[in-house]
Write a protein that holds these residues in place. Structure first.
Motif, short mmCIF file in Angstrom:
data_model
loop_
_atom_site.label_atom_id
_atom_site.label_comp_id
_atom_site.label_asym_id
_atom_site.label_seq_id
_atom_site.Cartn_x
_atom_site.Cartn_y
_atom_site.Cartn_z
N GLU A 172 12.04 -6.20 -1.26
CA GLU A 172 11.45 -6.70 -0.50
C GLU A 172 11.91 -5.19 0.41
OE1 GLU A 172 11.11 -11.34 1.16
OE2 GLU A 172 12.60 -9.60 1.43
N ARG A 173 12.12 -4.34 0.65
CA ARG A 173 12.88 -3.67 0.93
C ARG A 173 11.65 -2.62 1.17
NH1 ARG A 173 14.55 -2.37 6.53
NH2 ARG A 173 16.46 -4.49 6.17
N GLU A 174 11.98 -2.66 -0.69
CA GLU A 174 11.55 -1.41 -1.12
C GLU A 174 10.05 -1.61 -1.40
OE1 GLU A 174 10.90 2.22 -4.02
OE2 GLU A 174 13.14 1.29 -3.19
N ALA A 175 9.68 -2.78 -1.51
CA ALA A 175 7.69 -3.50 -1.35
C ALA A 175 7.13 -2.27 0.54
CB ALA A 175 7.64 -4.46 -1.46
N SER A 176 8.33 -2.62 1.27
CA SER A 176 7.93 -2.86 2.18
C SER A 176 7.55 -1.34 2.38
CB SER A 176 8.43 -2.74 4.01
OG SER A 176 9.89 -2.32 3.43
N LEU A 177 8.61 0.05 1.43
CA LEU A 177 7.52 1.33 1.81
C LEU A 177 7.30 1.66 1.00
CD1 LEU A 177 11.62 2.15 0.75
CD2 LEU A 177 10.91 2.57 2.90
N HIS A 178 6.13 1.40 0.14
CA HIS A 178 5.21 1.17 -0.28
C HIS A 178 3.88 1.11 0.38
CE1 HIS A 178 7.42 2.84 -3.94
NE2 HIS A 178 7.61 1.44 -4.27
N GLN A 179 3.85 0.48 1.82
CA GLN A 179 2.62 -0.10 2.33
C GLN A 179 1.96 1.31 3.63
OE1 GLN A 179 4.02 -3.65 4.49
NE2 GLN A 179 4.15 -4.96 2.79
#
Length: 109
Positions: A68-75
């Motif tokens: 989830e942390r990694e996915a938020s970086l790509h937003q």
């Protein structure tokens, strides 16, 4: 907090506002009210862990996973992620608008 520059800039603007309130009103009490409300307002916008709150509501009781942390970086940037939640924007406008209105009534009265 990821962006310390935003916090520093906000605190400098708050210090300038406190100085103006002190000069215009000659009231230490109004300066302190401005300081407390300003720090609370800055803390409410800049300090929360938006990666945590941008998840689905049903996931809030659980820690943020590395995926989830990694996915938020790509937003994208923090402002773009904030703008994706219109209810949060409406809530902040309502709460902060009312607080600023009451502060202005107190300081100008």
């Amino acid at each position: 907090m990821a962006n310390d520059a935003a916090l520093r800039t906000s605190l400098l603007w708050l210090a300038a506002l406190i100085l103006v309130v002190g000069i215009c009103t000659n009231s230490f009490k109004k300066m302190m009210v401005t300081y407390v409300l300003g720090v609370a307002g800055i803390g409410g916008v800049l300090l929360p862990d938006w990666d945590y709150f941008n998840r689905d509501f049903s996931r809030w009781p659980y820690p943020v996973t590395s995926e989830e942390r990694e996915a938020s970086l790509h937003q994208g940037s923090g402002f773009l992620r904030f703008a994706n939640s219109p209810l949060r924007v409406i809530g902040y406008i309502g709460v902060y608008g009312y607080a600023i209105y009451k502060w202005w009534e107190y300081v100008s009265g």
